[in-house]
Motif scaffolding. Structure first.
Motif, PDB file in Angstrom:
ATOM      1  N   HIS A 210     -31.924  87.160   3.560  1.00 46.50           N
ATOM      2  CA  HIS A 210     -32.493  88.010   2.929  1.00 46.50           C
ATOM      3  C   HIS A 210     -32.598  87.542   1.187  1.00 46.50           C
ATOM      4  O   HIS A 210     -33.939  87.556   0.619  1.00 46.50           O
ATOM      5  N   TYR A 211     -31.525  87.318   0.848  1.00 45.99           N
ATOM      6  CA  TYR A 211     -31.613  86.678  -0.553  1.00 45.99           C
ATOM      7  C   TYR A 211     -32.375  85.362  -0.700  1.00 45.99           C
ATOM      8  O   TYR A 211     -33.172  85.217  -1.532  1.00 45.99           O
ATOM      9  N   GLN A 212     -31.960  84.354   0.392  1.00 44.81           N
ATOM     10  CA  GLN A 212     -32.738  83.196   0.170  1.00 44.81           C
ATOM     11  C   GLN A 212     -34.241  83.197   0.451  1.00 44.81           C
ATOM     12  O   GLN A 212     -34.949  82.518  -0.416  1.00 44.81           O
ATOM     13  N   SER A 213     -34.486  84.103   1.431  1.00 43.27           N
ATOM     14  CA  SER A 213     -35.805  84.180   1.608  1.00 43.27           C
ATOM     15  C   SER A 213     -36.576  84.681   0.444  1.00 43.27           C
ATOM     16  O   SER A 213     -37.666  84.268   0.017  1.00 43.27           O
ATOM     17  N   ALA A 214     -35.926  85.766  -0.176  1.00 45.01           N
ATOM     18  CA  ALA A 214     -36.925  86.110  -1.433  1.00 45.01           C
ATOM     19  C   ALA A 214     -36.843  85.269  -2.423  1.00 45.01           C
ATOM     20  O   ALA A 214     -37.763  85.247  -3.263  1.00 45.01           O
ATOM     21  N   PHE A 215     -35.762  84.438  -2.689  1.00 51.10           N
ATOM     22  CA  PHE A 215     -35.625  83.303  -3.712  1.00 51.10           C
ATOM     23  C   PHE A 215     -36.836  82.458  -3.353  1.00 51.10           C
ATOM     24  O   PHE A 215     -37.678  81.951  -4.371  1.00 51.10           O
ATOM     25  N   ALA A 216     -36.941  81.946  -2.133  1.00 48.67           N
ATOM     26  CA  ALA A 216     -37.983  80.990  -1.814  1.00 48.67           C
ATOM     27  C   ALA A 216     -39.386  81.699  -1.879  1.00 48.67           C
ATOM     28  O   ALA A 216     -40.624  80.879  -2.244  1.00 48.67           O
ATOM     29  N   ARG A 217     -39.893  82.674  -1.896  1.00 51.17           N
ATOM     30  CA  ARG A 217     -41.136  83.418  -1.771  1.00 51.17           C
ATOM     31  C   ARG A 217     -41.445  84.014  -3.140  1.00 51.17           C
ATOM     32  O   ARG A 217     -42.389  84.219  -3.498  1.00 51.17           O
ATOM     33  N   GLY A 218     -40.355  84.017  -4.045  1.00 52.55           N
ATOM     34  CA  GLY A 218     -40.527  84.334  -5.291  1.00 52.55           C
ATOM     35  C   GLY A 218     -40.707  85.991  -5.433  1.00 52.55           C
ATOM     36  O   GLY A 218     -41.341  86.409  -6.371  1.00 52.55           O
ATOM     37  N   THR A 219     -40.020  86.622  -4.709  1.00 52.40           N
ATOM     38  CA  THR A 219     -40.104  88.162  -4.647  1.00 52.40           C
ATOM     39  C   THR A 219     -38.744  88.469  -4.827  1.00 52.40           C
ATOM     40  O   THR A 219     -37.697  87.775  -5.109  1.00 52.40           O
ATOM     41  N   LEU A 220     -38.420  89.688  -4.780  1.00 49.38           N
ATOM     42  CA  LEU A 220     -37.077  90.574  -5.241  1.00 49.38           C
ATOM     43  C   LEU A 220     -36.802  91.189  -3.970  1.00 49.38           C
ATOM     44  O   LEU A 220     -37.285  91.996  -3.249  1.00 49.38           O
ATOM     45  N   ALA A 221     -35.460  90.936  -3.469  1.00 48.94           N
ATOM     46  CA  ALA A 221     -34.801  91.740  -2.345  1.00 48.94           C
ATOM     47  C   ALA A 221     -33.590  92.463  -2.870  1.00 48.94           C
ATOM     48  O   ALA A 221     -32.963  91.803  -3.338  1.00 48.94           O
ATOM     49  N   TYR A 222     -33.028  93.610  -2.265  1.00 48.82           N
ATOM     50  CA  TYR A 222     -32.322  94.246  -2.531  1.00 48.82           C
ATOM     51  C   TYR A 222     -31.718  94.875  -1.238  1.00 48.82           C
ATOM     52  O   TYR A 222     -31.457  95.916  -0.934  1.00 48.82           O
ATOM     53  N   PRO A 223     -31.037  93.862  -0.513  1.00 50.35           N
ATOM     54  CA  PRO A 223     -30.267  94.298   0.967  1.00 50.35           C
ATOM     55  C   PRO A 223     -29.130  95.243   0.744  1.00 50.35           C
ATOM     56  O   PRO A 223     -28.464  95.278  -0.376  1.00 50.35           O
ATOM     57  N   TYR A 224     -29.039  96.229   1.662  1.00 53.04           N
ATOM     58  CA  TYR A 224     -27.870  97.329   1.312  1.00 53.04           C
ATOM     59  C   TYR A 224     -27.397  97.709   2.739  1.00 53.04           C
ATOM     60  O   TYR A 224     -28.016  97.327   3.697  1.00 53.04           O
ATOM     61  N   TYR A 225     -26.526  98.514   2.542  1.00 53.19           N
ATOM     62  CA  TYR A 225     -25.708  98.951   3.843  1.00 53.19           C
ATOM     63  C   TYR A 225     -25.555 100.491   3.705  1.00 53.19           C
ATOM     64  O   TYR A 225     -25.236 100.929   2.419  1.00 53.19           O
ATOM     65  N   LEU A 226     -25.505 101.108   4.779  1.00 50.75           N
ATOM     66  CA  LEU A 226     -25.156 102.427   4.750  1.00 50.75           C
ATOM     67  C   LEU A 226     -23.667 102.807   4.918  1.00 50.75           C
ATOM     68  O   LEU A 226     -23.208 101.819   5.794  1.00 50.75           O
ATOM     69  N   GLY A 227     -22.881 103.715   4.796  1.00 57.67           N
ATOM     70  CA  GLY A 227     -21.650 103.875   5.170  1.00 57.67           C
ATOM     71  C   GLY A 227     -20.576 104.664   4.424  1.00 57.67           C
ATOM     72  O   GLY A 227     -20.967 105.099   3.257  1.00 57.67           O
ATOM     73  N   ASN A 228     -19.513 105.205   4.968  1.00 58.00           N
ATOM     74  CA  ASN A 228     -18.607 106.212   4.146  1.00 58.00           C
ATOM     75  C   ASN A 228     -17.368 105.306   4.081  1.00 58.00           C
ATOM     76  O   ASN A 228     -16.450 106.050   3.524  1.00 58.00           O
ATOM     77  N   ALA A 229     -17.454 104.099   3.834  1.00 60.99           N
ATOM     78  CA  ALA A 229     -16.206 103.405   3.995  1.00 60.99           C
ATOM     79  C   ALA A 229     -15.645 103.634   2.368  1.00 60.99           C
ATOM     80  O   ALA A 229     -14.600 103.757   1.771  1.00 60.99           O
TER      81      ALA A 229
END
Length: 169
Positions: free
Chosen positions: A150-169
């Motif tokens: 997700h990060y590499q793809s966003a850098f290559a496309r010139g966009t922004l990506a903020y991958p995230y996770y859900l959880g209670n850890a």
């Protein structure tokens, strides 16, 4: 670092943190991996300058991610559950890790190549906030390749990506 998942998380954090800085893709307003930063930090943190740079870029990236994702039961590469953050911090002091990754942040091309080497899947491209899964999967090292994608793809496309996770850890 003894835990392979922690090593990969630290590697990914370093690469994305570096690539997101002002002099690279300008996702966050920091310059911790420039020559000027090194000249400033080295006299203050003579033995731990690299760790100070790593922590600085982690904090800058965390603030930007938090602005786009919010906080609470949402986690991202730069803000993980407390027990994971503590384990990562302790493991940063392994000099063999520092030596092995310090060459990655010397230029953008090398960092992008290193980031691409962490990818092991090709999910759908996402822009902005992108749900990757449950935080337990990341802590177990199961979704690191997807996160890198997700990060590499966003850098290559010139966009922004903020991958995230859900959880209670």
């Amino acid at each position: 670092m003894e835990n392979p998942a922690l090593t990969q998380i630290a590697n990914l954090r370093l690469l994305v943190g570096f690539l997101g800085e002002q002099s690279q893709f300008n996702w966050w307003p920091s310059s911790f991996f420039t020559a000027n930063s090194s000249a400033f930090l080295s006299p203050i943190f003579s033995k731990t300058a690299f760790i100070a740079r790593y922590q600085g870029v982690k904090e800058a990236a965390s603030r930007v991610h938090d602005e786009h994702l919010g906080i609470g039961a949402i986690y991202h590469l730069f803000r993980l559950p407390e027990h994971v953050e503590q384990a990562l911090f302790i493991s940063l002091y392994h000099i063999t890790w520092v030596r092995s990754v310090s060459t990655w942040v010397q230029n953008q091309e090398r960092a992008l190549e290193s980031l691409a080497s962490l990818i092991d899947v090709s999910p759908e491209d996402g822009e902005g906030p992108v749900l990757v899964g449950n935080i337990d999967a990341l802590c177990a090292g199961k979704t690191l390749g997807e996160l890198a994608y997700h990060y590499q793809s966003a850098f290559a496309r010139g966009t922004l990506a903020y991958p995230y996770y859900l959880g209670n850890a």
